[in-house]
Design an enzyme around this catalytic site. Structure first.
Site, PDB file in Angstrom:
ATOM      1  N   HIS A 234       0.871  -1.168   0.000  1.00 24.53           N
ATOM      2  CA  HIS A 234       0.000   0.000   0.000  1.00 24.53           C
ATOM      3  C   HIS A 234       0.910   1.219   0.000  1.00 24.53           C
ATOM      4  O   HIS A 234       1.724   1.398   0.915  1.00 24.53           O
ATOM      5  CB  HIS A 234      -0.920  -0.016   1.221  1.00 24.53           C
ATOM      6  CG  HIS A 234      -1.924  -1.127   1.180  1.00 24.53           C
ATOM      7  ND1 HIS A 234      -2.252  -1.890   2.286  1.00 24.53           N
ATOM      8  CD2 HIS A 234      -2.656  -1.623   0.147  1.00 24.53           C
ATOM      9  CE1 HIS A 234      -3.152  -2.795   1.944  1.00 24.53           C
ATOM     10  NE2 HIS A 234      -3.417  -2.649   0.650  1.00 24.53           N
ATOM     11  N   GLU A 237       1.688   3.314   3.084  1.00 21.41           N
ATOM     12  CA  GLU A 237       2.237   2.645   4.263  1.00 21.41           C
ATOM     13  C   GLU A 237       3.745   2.522   4.036  1.00 21.41           C
ATOM     14  O   GLU A 237       4.229   1.565   3.452  1.00 21.41           O
ATOM     15  CB  GLU A 237       1.545   1.303   4.467  1.00 21.41           C
ATOM     16  CG  GLU A 237       0.059   1.476   4.769  1.00 21.41           C
ATOM     17  CD  GLU A 237      -0.732   0.178   4.782  1.00 21.41           C
ATOM     18  OE1 GLU A 237      -0.120  -0.906   4.753  1.00 21.41           O
ATOM     19  OE2 GLU A 237      -1.981   0.246   4.814  1.00 21.41           O
ATOM     20  N   HIS A 366       3.357  -3.777   6.430  1.00 20.20           N
ATOM     21  CA  HIS A 366       2.256  -2.824   6.281  1.00 20.20           C
ATOM     22  C   HIS A 366       2.275  -1.822   7.429  1.00 20.20           C
ATOM     23  O   HIS A 366       3.207  -1.802   8.238  1.00 20.20           O
ATOM     24  CB  HIS A 366       0.914  -3.574   6.246  1.00 20.20           C
ATOM     25  CG  HIS A 366       0.700  -4.384   5.017  1.00 20.20           C
ATOM     26  ND1 HIS A 366      -0.236  -4.070   4.056  1.00 20.20           N
ATOM     27  CD2 HIS A 366       1.315  -5.518   4.573  1.00 20.20           C
ATOM     28  CE1 HIS A 366      -0.193  -4.964   3.081  1.00 20.20           C
ATOM     29  NE2 HIS A 366       0.743  -5.854   3.373  1.00 20.20           N
ATOM     30  N   GLU A 458       2.137  -5.665  10.606  1.00 21.63           N
ATOM     31  CA  GLU A 458       1.611  -4.302  10.771  1.00 21.63           C
ATOM     32  C   GLU A 458       2.547  -3.582  11.739  1.00 21.63           C
ATOM     33  O   GLU A 458       2.642  -3.935  12.913  1.00 21.63           O
ATOM     34  CB  GLU A 458       0.183  -4.348  11.317  1.00 21.63           C
ATOM     35  CG  GLU A 458      -0.807  -5.028  10.398  1.00 21.63           C
ATOM     36  CD  GLU A 458      -1.251  -4.144   9.255  1.00 21.63           C
ATOM     37  OE1 GLU A 458      -1.013  -2.914   9.309  1.00 21.63           O
ATOM     38  OE2 GLU A 458      -1.860  -4.670   8.295  1.00 21.63           O
TER      39      GLU A 458
END
Length: 571
Positions: A234, A237, A366, A458
């Site tokens: 993404h 990110e 991410h 994450e």
């Protein structure tokens, strides 16, 4: 006659002259540092005259040296900053120690920066700044010098650099052009263990440039496991993208410096790093910058496709057919209907990549939360958006996720502040579909179409942290990244051969009780991530008889167990 103001110049400085200052001897004075480009030094008071003989803050700010520091970031396209700036500031605003002499900075620090940054000046045909002459304006460790890069390195103030140079990384954001430059320079610096290669192009034609590290770059080696790290899927990110750039530089430099841990990792593993899977989206996010970037601008690619929803949805195929006897839950083919939809250039490039390399494990980096999620990401019940949906390799995935989370500075800590979701009972890891369900994800595709086990990392709440946070984030994640890569050396590995000693490509390795096989690579070698315990392993191939072995894996193994098979042809 022009003489040096000897009352303010120590012996290590006097021997080189003093820039022809007039014969005006002013007493040395200490004062607060009030220089905009030098206020982040690890001390707050400086001395005048300084090492160049400048008598006041006004004289420093009016000088060519300070002007150069103020524009050097732009001249070098952001490279080697803030290292050079801090180095220059230690000359223009030296630390005040016992009067009348300024405290010198370490020559080894200067030499390390020049070694790592000289190419940046050569790239714009500019000479190395005279006031950063390592022999003239810096001192040896034996002379009581200090490390001007302590704020960057995280060293306690006043601690000298070791005699050995250490890795210098620029903890700033990199444009796409700068990213390519860093990767190519790193590969050139470590050409015996590294190379860059393109896996394809983005929608707007930008290179999807990967870098690999191994003791024999350019090809697969028998029994050497392959691992990949993917960032910036993404585009907004961005922390993962930066961490992977830092990791590439770290692996190269530490290998050259003789770091045994890094040398062992690189010599026994083939590591592939794709710092940016979505360079088009990154440019949109970077145009807004850290303070203005929202939650979604730059997330998708140039076609407005979310790349982590764009892979073939093999999970739904699995759920529909899992009760059919003999239905394979591994290496599920891509359905023809997939190609009738919009397939992003980036997605297609990554699919080709993971089909061409026998990856064993992977991590996709991410942002937006602080947790590790693992497959399945798509719920086994169509109408349940949060439902525990394990793979046959649930235990192996949990171990992979635990490896990263437990090695991270704060991810596994239940007291760590999260970003909205609650992982207090899970210690920073969660099954993806239990968190939230979505189809077409990259991790599910890796698992169901290839041998590869991929987790999603994450990295934190802020998708686009400030530059000041980049170095602390590197410290939080460095050990986790290294431990994750090292964890590929667990479970079992081996070679499946025929009676004549030739490797059998595409042979299946199955584990009793785990409905997911792995297949052998070109020369018959395989890797199977699995946890400790007693297992029944079976090797099979079309036209050959099956062979089964009972094995025991101890709880703490430093490397994968070797389990080879010889299969007989069926007459």
């Amino acid at each position: 006659m022009l003489v040096c103001p000897s009352t303010v110049l120590p012996a290590w400085r006097r021997q080189f002259g003093c820039n022809n200052r007039p014969d005006v001897e002013k007493p040395a004075v200490c004062s607060e540092i009030n220089l905009g480009y030098c206020n982040d030094l690890d001390y707050s008071r400086t001395i005048f005259p300084n090492i160049l003989g400048q008598q006041s803050r006004h004289e420093v700010e009016s000088g060519a040296e300070y002007l150069l520091l103020s524009v050097i970031h732009g001249l070098l396209n952001g490279e080697c900053s803030p290292d050079i700036r801090l180095l220059g500031c230690s000359v223009l605003a030296p630390r005040c120690q016992d009067l009348p002499s300024p405290a010198p900075s370490c020559r080894s620090a200067c030499e390390a920066v020049r070694k790592g940054c000289g190419h940046a000046f050569e790239g714009i045909d500019m000479a190395w700044p005279y006031f950063l002459d390592c022999d003239r304006f810096f001192a040896g460790e034996q002379e009581g010098c200090h490390d001007p890069l302590a704020p960057l390195r995280g060293s306690p103030p006043g601690i000298s650099l070791p005699n050995e140079p250490s890795t210098i990384i620029q903890f700033t954001y990199h444009s796409n052009a700068q990213m390519y430059s860093v990767l190519k320079r790193t590969a050139a610096k470590c050409s015996h263990i590294s190379r860059t290669y393109s896996i394809g192009r983005s929608t707007e034609g930008k290179d999807l440039l990967a870098i690999e590290f191994t003791d024999n770059p350019g090809g697969h080696e028998l029994l050497e496991p392959e691992i990949k790290l993917v960032g910036n899927m993404h585009g907004n990110e961005v922390l993962g993208r930066q961490l992977l750039l830092y990791l590439a530089q770290y692996l190269c430099s530490e290998y050259l410096l003789g770091n045994q841990r890094i040398q062992t990792l690189v010599n026994t593993t083939r590591i592939h790093i794709l710092a940016s899977m979505n360079p088009d989206g990154y440019e949109l996010a970077a145009a807004e910058g850290h303070e203005l970037n929202g939650w979604t601008v730059g997330r998708t690619n140039a076609q407005n496709l979310d790349l982590n929803r764009n892979f073939p949805d093999l999970t739904s195929i699995l759920y529909r057919n899992r009760r059919i006897k003999r239905f394979r839950t591994d290496h599920i083919p891509i359905p023809d209907s997939y190609w009738f939809g919009k397939v992003a250039s980036e997605t297609y490039a990554v699919m080709k990549w993971i089909r061409s390399v026998p990856f064993v494990q992977s991590a996709s980096l991410h942002g937006g939360e602080l947790v590790i999620s693992y497959p399945f990401d798509f719920s086994r019940h169509l109408h349940e958006e949060r439902m525990f949906s394990p793979t046959p390799d649930e235990q192996a995935f949990k171990q992979l996720a635990r490896t990263y989370a437990d090695s991270h500075a704060s991810m596994a800590d239940n007291n760590t502040e999260r970003c909205g979701a609650s992982f207090i009972r899970s210690g920073g890891i969660i099954n993806g579909a239990l968190w939230y369900s979505f189809p077409g994800g990259m991790s599910d595709f890796n698992y169901l179409h290839t041998n590869c086990l991929e987790i999603t990392v994450e990295l934190g709440c802020d998708k686009f942290p400030s530059e000041e946070e980049l170095y602390p984030e590197w410290l939080r994640n460095k050990e986790a990244l290294l431990s994750f890569m090292e964890s590929v050396h667990r479970g079992i590995k081996g070679v499946v051969k025929d009676e004549e000693g030739y490797g059998i490509k595409g042979a299946s390795i199955s584990v009793r009780g785990i409905r997911k096989d792995v297949t052998t690579a070109e020369e018959g070698d395989y890797w199977r991530l699995m946890n400790s315990g007693t297992h029944i392993i079976t090797a099979s191939a079309k036209g050959y008889s099956k062979v089964s072995k009972r094995i025991y894996l101890p709880a703490h193994m430093e490397k994968a167990g070797r389990v080879n098979f010889v299969l007989k042809k069926v007459k």
